[in-house]
Design a protein around this motif. Structure first.
Motif, PDB file in Angstrom:
ATOM      1  N   GLU A 218      14.097 -63.747  22.447  1.00  0.00           N
ATOM      2  CA  GLU A 218      14.540 -63.924  23.839  1.00  0.00           C
ATOM      3  C   GLU A 218      14.755 -65.408  24.157  1.00  0.00           C
ATOM      4  O   GLU A 218      15.735 -65.786  24.816  1.00  0.00           O
ATOM      5  N   HIS A 219      13.821 -66.211  23.694  1.00  0.00           N
ATOM      6  CA  HIS A 219      13.884 -67.659  23.906  1.00  0.00           C
ATOM      7  C   HIS A 219      15.153 -68.229  23.251  1.00  0.00           C
ATOM      8  O   HIS A 219      15.872 -69.053  23.845  1.00  0.00           O
TER       9      HIS A 219
ATOM     10  N   GLU B 185       1.038 -70.547  17.384  1.00  0.00           N
ATOM     11  CA  GLU B 185       1.484 -69.308  16.740  1.00  0.00           C
ATOM     12  C   GLU B 185       2.481 -69.663  15.647  1.00  0.00           C
ATOM     13  O   GLU B 185       3.517 -70.273  15.915  1.00  0.00           O
TER      14      GLU B 185
ATOM     15  N   TYR C 215      11.758 -60.598  16.912  1.00  0.00           N
ATOM     16  CA  TYR C 215      10.498 -61.317  17.097  1.00  0.00           C
ATOM     17  C   TYR C 215      10.304 -61.488  18.602  1.00  0.00           C
ATOM     18  O   TYR C 215      10.829 -62.437  19.181  1.00  0.00           O
ATOM     19  N   PRO C 216       9.589 -60.544  19.227  1.00  0.00           N
ATOM     20  CA  PRO C 216       9.462 -60.597  20.692  1.00  0.00           C
ATOM     21  C   PRO C 216       8.924 -61.959  21.125  1.00  0.00           C
ATOM     22  O   PRO C 216       7.967 -62.468  20.547  1.00  0.00           O
ATOM     23  N   GLY C 217       9.559 -62.539  22.101  1.00  0.00           N
ATOM     24  CA  GLY C 217       9.165 -63.878  22.541  1.00  0.00           C
ATOM     25  C   GLY C 217      10.124 -64.900  21.970  1.00  0.00           C
ATOM     26  O   GLY C 217      10.888 -65.521  22.706  1.00  0.00           O
TER      27      GLY C 217
ATOM     28  N   ASN D 115       5.425 -71.644  17.369  1.00  0.00           N
ATOM     29  CA  ASN D 115       5.519 -71.403  18.819  1.00  0.00           C
ATOM     30  C   ASN D 115       6.951 -71.066  19.260  1.00  0.00           C
ATOM     31  O   ASN D 115       7.503 -71.651  20.194  1.00  0.00           O
ATOM     32  N   HIS D 116       7.579 -70.136  18.501  1.00  0.00           N
ATOM     33  CA  HIS D 116       8.897 -69.589  18.862  1.00  0.00           C
ATOM     34  C   HIS D 116      10.063 -70.534  18.639  1.00  0.00           C
ATOM     35  O   HIS D 116      11.163 -70.298  19.166  1.00  0.00           O
TER      36      HIS D 116
END
Lengths: 81, 145, 145, 81
Positions: free
Chosen positions: C62-63, D71, C57-59, D56-57
């Motif tokens: 990495e996080h 998101e 899941y790009p983003g 949101n990640h």
């Protein structure tokens, strides 16, 4: 009966030698000889705290009995890795 | 299996790489490789360390390494392993020990590698003498280091 | 610190070696380096594996890697670390993941390395799809692999 | 209010799409909108067992409320390393 006795690391430094051979003539005890008795024969002092011993390349107990040709080793705590 | 007590400096990553490519590990058979490299620090117990001499009990130490390797292989079903341990005069930043183990899955690799290292620290017949700035000293038990 | 999601094959031992020599690890400062390399096996759940596609899941991924790295650095007082994780099409015998951590003493290195791997298996947003001889399948949760 | 919705891995395959945008006009609910409600808006089926979601990640709870520009992602259990 002949026993090879080896000393390592700080113990060899303190004693001033790293190997001795005990043969029957130098052994005052009646058999069977133990590792504990070997220490008394070869060292002029009581065994240091934490002294470890091996018999024929395996860790051993000071009460273990010896036979002709055995290799006994005395050494301080180990520190590999 | 590679088990060696070595009196020359070595590059642990080259050692692993070379072994993995050339020494019978079947490509695709292993899913996990855990390794540990112990390196001489230039600082110990508050003192600068200039050098260290590592001695062992020739005969007994080799015998111990073989036994712990066989035990780890069978206990954790490892596919293969390396143990390389330095002896002699070692400079800071030089590797002292390399353990690498290969297995199908990760838990066995981590557990097997760590068990070998704990054995090396607690039971293998090695002794260390440090040269500091102005004296030499024997390093006491390595269990917690 | 090197954290990277990579879509090309890599040599983990060269990665470690290059990083250790060129990237600010102070020679003599570290006594321990623990590493883990996960490699694609050619066999899974009784089937021959020809290839695997790894997506992320790009983003978010990495996080997550940054957060787990920072947490391990601080929790175990690590000196430095590497996380490299493959994505894309992977062939058997190619590395999937490399984790390497450096610390003063061994317990922190082992614990830190393992904690990062457990996180990657249980929580990092990667998914695996295997190509077998005659079908494709999604690999279910990796916690026990 | 506009929400980006993403789908990954087997879930994207099953649904036949990997991204949707929800804007206010398509949202039948009175605010605040939750992640759970987003699923109902964008998917034509009940959420699968083991469905995970992120906001949101960051991993999120299905009850979390959303705001404009968020998101949301839905995906099956992960499998890294």
């Amino acid at each position: 009966m002949s026993i090879t006795v080896r000393f390592f690391a700080s113990l060899a430094e303190e004693l001033g030698f790293d190997q001795k051979t005990l043969d029957r003539k130098t052994v005052a005890h009646k058999s069977p000889l133990t590792i504990e008795e070997v220490w008394r024969e070869v060292a002029d002092r009581p065994p240091p705290e934490n002294l470890l011993c091996a018999l024929n390349h395996e860790y051993a107990d000071f009460k273990q009995h010896l036979k002709d040709g055995d290799e006994v080793a005395f050494f301080p705590p180990v520190n590999g890795g | 299996m590679l088990i060696e007590i070595r009196n020359q400096a070595f590059d642990p990553w080259q050692e692993i790489s070379r072994y993995q490519e050339n020494c019978g590990l079947v490509p695709g058979s292993y899913g996990a490789c855990a390794t540990f490299v112990g390196t001489l620090r230039d600082f110990n117990q508050g003192d600068k360390v200039k050098r260290m001499r590592l001695t062992h009990y020739p005969g007994m130490t080799e015998h111990q390494l073989s036994k712990i390797a066989e035990q780890a292989l069978s206990q954790y079903q490892l596919l293969d392993l390396i143990i390389v341990h330095r002896v002699g005069d070692i400079n800071p930043n030089e590797p002292i020990v390399l353990v690498a183990v290969w297995s199908a899955h990760r838990a066995a690799a981590f557990d097997g590698c760590r068990q070998i290292m704990e054995y090396l620290k607690s039971s293998a017949t090695f002794w260390k003498k440090e040269t500091l700035e102005s004296e030499q000293r024997w390093v006491s038990s390595g269990v917690n280091q």
